[in-house]
Enzyme design. Sequence first.
Site, short mmCIF file in Angstrom:
data_model
loop_
_atom_site.label_atom_id
_atom_site.label_comp_id
_atom_site.label_asym_id
_atom_site.label_seq_id
_atom_site.Cartn_x
_atom_site.Cartn_y
_atom_site.Cartn_z
N ASN A 9 0.87 -1.17 0.00
CA ASN A 9 0.00 0.00 0.00
C ASN A 9 0.91 1.23 0.00
O ASN A 9 1.50 1.56 1.02
CB ASN A 9 -0.89 -0.05 1.26
CG ASN A 9 -1.72 1.20 1.43
OD1 ASN A 9 -1.80 2.04 0.54
ND2 ASN A 9 -2.33 1.32 2.60
N TRP A 10 1.00 1.86 -1.15
CA TRP A 10 1.96 2.98 -1.28
C TRP A 10 1.44 4.27 -0.67
O TRP A 10 2.15 5.26 -0.61
CB TRP A 10 2.33 3.19 -2.76
CG TRP A 10 3.15 2.08 -3.35
CD1 TRP A 10 3.60 0.96 -2.70
CD2 TRP A 10 3.62 1.97 -4.70
NE1 TRP A 10 4.32 0.17 -3.57
CE2 TRP A 10 4.35 0.77 -4.80
CE3 TRP A 10 3.48 2.77 -5.84
CZ2 TRP A 10 4.94 0.35 -5.99
CZ3 TRP A 10 4.07 2.36 -7.02
CH2 TRP A 10 4.80 1.15 -7.10
N LYS A 11 0.17 4.29 -0.31
CA LYS A 11 -0.45 5.48 0.30
C LYS A 11 -0.19 6.71 -0.57
O LYS A 11 -0.11 6.59 -1.79
CB LYS A 11 0.05 5.65 1.74
CG LYS A 11 -0.18 4.38 2.57
CD LYS A 11 -0.02 4.58 4.05
CE LYS A 11 -0.24 3.26 4.76
NZ LYS A 11 -0.18 3.35 6.21
N HIS A 95 -9.63 1.00 4.97
CA HIS A 95 -8.35 1.17 5.67
C HIS A 95 -8.57 2.12 6.85
O HIS A 95 -9.37 3.06 6.77
CB HIS A 95 -7.31 1.75 4.70
CG HIS A 95 -5.94 1.75 5.28
ND1 HIS A 95 -5.52 2.71 6.17
CD2 HIS A 95 -4.90 0.89 5.13
CE1 HIS A 95 -4.27 2.45 6.53
NE2 HIS A 95 -3.87 1.34 5.92
N GLU A 97 -6.98 4.52 7.94
CA GLU A 97 -6.78 5.95 7.63
C GLU A 97 -8.03 6.52 6.97
O GLU A 97 -8.38 7.68 7.18
CB GLU A 97 -5.52 6.13 6.76
CG GLU A 97 -4.26 5.97 7.59
CD GLU A 97 -3.05 5.43 6.84
OE1 GLU A 97 -3.01 5.48 5.61
OE2 GLU A 97 -2.12 4.96 7.54
N GLU A 167 -5.56 -5.07 10.71
CA GLU A 167 -4.53 -4.06 10.93
C GLU A 167 -4.82 -3.32 12.24
O GLU A 167 -5.63 -2.37 12.25
CB GLU A 167 -4.53 -3.05 9.78
CG GLU A 167 -4.23 -3.65 8.44
CD GLU A 167 -3.67 -2.60 7.48
OE1 GLU A 167 -2.54 -2.79 7.04
OE2 GLU A 167 -4.34 -1.60 7.22
N GLY A 173 2.32 2.17 10.88
CA GLY A 173 3.27 3.26 10.71
C GLY A 173 3.97 3.66 12.00
O GLY A 173 4.63 4.68 12.07
N SER A 213 3.25 -2.20 10.41
CA SER A 213 4.70 -2.26 10.59
C SER A 213 5.31 -3.62 10.22
O SER A 213 6.20 -4.12 10.91
CB SER A 213 5.08 -1.87 12.03
OG SER A 213 4.68 -0.53 12.29
N GLY A 234 2.74 -1.16 4.36
CA GLY A 234 2.76 0.26 4.03
C GLY A 234 4.19 0.73 3.79
O GLY A 234 4.76 0.54 2.71
N GLY A 235 4.79 1.30 4.83
CA GLY A 235 6.12 1.92 4.71
C GLY A 235 7.15 1.06 4.00
O GLY A 235 7.86 1.54 3.10
P1 PGA Z 1 2.70 0.25 7.74
O1 PGA Z 1 1.24 0.46 7.08
O2 PGA Z 1 3.26 -1.01 7.16
O3 PGA Z 1 3.48 1.48 7.34
O4 PGA Z 1 2.49 0.16 9.21
C1 PGA Z 1 0.38 -0.63 6.91
C2 PGA Z 1 -0.92 -0.15 6.33
O5 PGA Z 1 -1.35 0.96 6.66
O6 PGA Z 1 -1.56 -0.86 5.52
#
Ligand code: PGA
Length: 260
Positions: A9-11, A95, A97, A167, A173, A213, A234-235
């Site tokens: 997930n590149w956000k 998600h 977010e 999640e 993050g 993470s 994500g990251g």
């Molecule tokens: P993260 O994000 O790996 O940076 O914690 C995961 C996500 O939001 O899907």
Amino acid sequence: MRKPLIAGNWKLHHSIDEAQTLVHELCEKLADVRNSDILLAPSFTSIPAVAQICASSHIKVGGQNCYPEPQGAFTGEVSALQLKDAGCEFAILGHSERRQIFKEDDTFINAKVHAVLEQGMLAILCVGETLEQRENDELFEVINNQIQLGLHNVNAEQMENVAIAYEPIWAIGTGKTASSDDAAEVHAYIRGLLHGVYSAQVAQNIRIIYGGSVKPDNISSLMAQADIDGALVGGASLKAADFAAIANFPRPLHMASANP
Ligand code: PGA
């Protein structure tokens, strides 16, 4: 046996140029990874370019979100139909977010799940609790509600095109990962829930992936858990070497015979 699913997930990151560079690197590094499904969710603007590059690989491209209606006066939104048109094969929905920053509720997320399924794409439904909810012993109630409402009126046949991403919000993050035992407990709970709502077969077949993470150094212990079928990253998905290391995780014994 469930095929592992590793999704990046590149956000809100990367220009089209940067996205193309990253995906070229990933196609090269992941060319031999056939025993997992590899999915990437770039920003909307990069989807067509990334999808074009991935077309000659086994990597699938998807959206980080979508709007439930196919078209209309919905300024600023992108529909599941448009995602498909741009080359997407899946979408991430609900998600945390989206839930927290954009105040999306379960009913709205459920409408998105239906829109994505109607397009024949994979719907990745995200669920997860806040730290406060976990500390107040509301974890299972929260997950139960998010699953039941998010999958409202989704039938057993459609569940073949659904994956769940657990999640925990406090792990996204933050560098804090749920311990693999904690994650496994919630994954087992979700599978049990789906057994009750649908059937043993649906529960056995659905992929429940973990996010929060995920890094090259914790993927193995997560994947060693029988009910963890992959990762939403994500990251670490922004770095080709890290994402490739995650996607190439050493396969635990219980998966050794799956999908050569
Ligand atoms: P993260 O994000 O790996 O940076 O914690 C995961 C996500 O939001 O899907």
